[in-house]
Design a protein around this motif. Sequence first.
Motif, PDB file in Angstrom:
ATOM      1  N   UNK A   1      -6.528 -10.267  -4.955  1.00 12.60           N
ATOM      2  CA  UNK A   1      -7.992 -10.594  -4.784  1.00 12.60           C
ATOM      3  C   UNK A   1      -9.009  -9.325  -4.467  1.00 12.60           C
ATOM      4  N   UNK A   2      -8.644  -8.156  -4.040  1.00 12.63           N
ATOM      5  CA  UNK A   2      -9.663  -6.926  -3.720  1.00 12.63           C
ATOM      6  C   UNK A   2      -8.553  -5.419  -3.910  1.00 12.63           C
ATOM      7  N   UNK A   3      -9.784  -5.017  -4.489  1.00 11.75           N
ATOM      8  CA  UNK A   3      -8.596  -3.521  -4.076  1.00 11.75           C
ATOM      9  C   UNK A   3      -8.286  -3.093  -3.158  1.00 11.75           C
ATOM     10  N   UNK A   4      -9.199  -3.290  -1.465  1.00 10.94           N
ATOM     11  CA  UNK A   4      -8.177  -3.658  -0.563  1.00 10.94           C
ATOM     12  C   UNK A   4      -7.238  -3.821  -0.427  1.00 10.94           C
ATOM     13  N   UNK A   5      -6.914  -5.426  -0.810  1.00  9.86           N
ATOM     14  CA  UNK A   5      -5.952  -6.193  -0.210  1.00  9.86           C
ATOM     15  C   UNK A   5      -4.667  -5.790  -1.449  1.00  9.86           C
ATOM     16  N   UNK A   6      -5.092  -5.099  -2.663  1.00  7.61           N
ATOM     17  CA  UNK A   6      -3.571  -4.770  -3.119  1.00  7.61           C
ATOM     18  C   UNK A   6      -3.557  -3.639  -2.669  1.00  7.61           C
ATOM     19  N   UNK A   7      -4.554  -1.967  -2.038  1.00  4.91           N
ATOM     20  CA  UNK A   7      -3.982  -1.246  -0.676  1.00  4.91           C
ATOM     21  C   UNK A   7      -3.297  -2.219   0.481  1.00  4.91           C
ATOM     22  N   UNK A   8      -3.270  -2.483   1.120  1.00  2.88           N
ATOM     23  CA  UNK A   8      -2.982  -3.293   2.304  1.00  2.88           C
ATOM     24  C   UNK A   8      -1.674  -3.587   1.800  1.00  2.88           C
ATOM     25  N   UNK A   9      -1.647  -4.721   0.730  1.00  2.00           N
ATOM     26  CA  UNK A   9      -0.036  -4.754  -0.223  1.00  2.00           C
ATOM     27  C   UNK A   9       0.811  -3.388   0.112  1.00  2.00           C
ATOM     28  N   UNK A  10       0.373  -2.758  -0.585  1.00  2.00           N
ATOM     29  CA  UNK A  10       1.111  -1.545  -1.031  1.00  2.00           C
ATOM     30  C   UNK A  10       1.447  -0.909  -0.193  1.00  2.00           C
ATOM     31  N   UNK A  11       0.341  -0.150   0.945  1.00  2.00           N
ATOM     32  CA  UNK A  11       1.004   0.205   1.833  1.00  2.00           C
ATOM     33  C   UNK A  11       1.705   0.152   2.815  1.00  2.00           C
ATOM     34  N   UNK A  12       1.953  -1.381   2.769  1.00  2.00           N
ATOM     35  CA  UNK A  12       3.353  -1.888   3.587  1.00  2.00           C
ATOM     36  C   UNK A  12       4.414  -1.985   2.507  1.00  2.00           C
ATOM     37  N   UNK A  13       4.591  -1.973   1.737  1.00  2.00           N
ATOM     38  CA  UNK A  13       6.347  -1.527   1.162  1.00  2.00           C
ATOM     39  C   UNK A  13       6.894  -0.773   1.570  1.00  2.00           C
ATOM     40  N   UNK A  14       8.473  -1.469   1.588  1.00  2.00           N
ATOM     41  CA  UNK A  14       9.048  -0.854   1.982  1.00  2.00           C
ATOM     42  C   UNK A  14      10.074   0.567   1.511  1.00  2.00           C
ATOM     43  N   UNK A  15       9.442   0.451   0.927  1.00  2.00           N
ATOM     44  CA  UNK A  15       9.821   2.609   0.338  1.00  2.00           C
ATOM     45  C   UNK A  15       8.869   3.458   0.799  1.00  2.00           C
ATOM     46  N   UNK A  16       7.739   2.615   0.825  1.00  2.00           N
ATOM     47  CA  UNK A  16       6.396   3.874   1.431  1.00  2.00           C
ATOM     48  C   UNK A  16       6.897   3.868   3.020  1.00  2.00           C
ATOM     49  N   UNK A  17       7.742   3.098   3.598  1.00  2.00           N
ATOM     50  CA  UNK A  17       7.801   3.420   5.027  1.00  2.00           C
ATOM     51  C   UNK A  17       9.218   3.628   5.408  1.00  2.00           C
ATOM     52  N   UNK A  18       9.735   3.798   3.830  1.00  2.00           N
ATOM     53  CA  UNK A  18      11.303   4.828   3.562  1.00  2.00           C
ATOM     54  C   UNK A  18      11.142   6.097   3.475  1.00  2.00           C
ATOM     55  N   UNK A  19      10.126   5.947   3.376  1.00  2.00           N
ATOM     56  CA  UNK A  19      10.337   8.284   2.969  1.00  2.00           C
ATOM     57  C   UNK A  19      10.165   8.189   1.158  1.00  2.00           C
ATOM     58  N   UNK A  20       9.980   6.443   0.451  1.00  2.00           N
ATOM     59  CA  UNK A  20      10.353   7.513  -0.876  1.00  2.00           C
ATOM     60  C   UNK A  20       9.352   7.733  -1.406  1.00  2.00           C
TER      61      UNK A  20
END
Length: 99
Positions: free
Chosen positions: A66-85
């Motif tokens: 729906x918005x850039x903020x929603x896309x950023x929030x979704x991306x920010x909780x990616x398991x790869x990001x959380x795992x340090x990939x």
Amino acid sequence: MWYAIISEDVRDSLPLRKKARAGHLARLDHLKNEGRLLAAGPHPAIDSEEPGEAGFSGSLVIAEFPSLADAEAWAGSDPYLEAGVYATMTVKPFKLVSP
């Protein structure tokens, strides 16, 4: 609107990717099932569809939010990001022209 999520991996990310892959793919499947996923996949670290132990240098996801903020929030909780990939992640609007 469509958004491109462009991620660059840390060096030697393959072991980290393997650990977090199931969760990462589950989120992509969710977007796909909702009809919001245009394309997704990794960038092989070498010129091969099956890079083996060379692994990957990053990823690209193009999905509808729906918005850039929603896309950023979704991306920010990616398991790869959380795992340090991922070393870096960029989220930006994407205008589909073709096909």
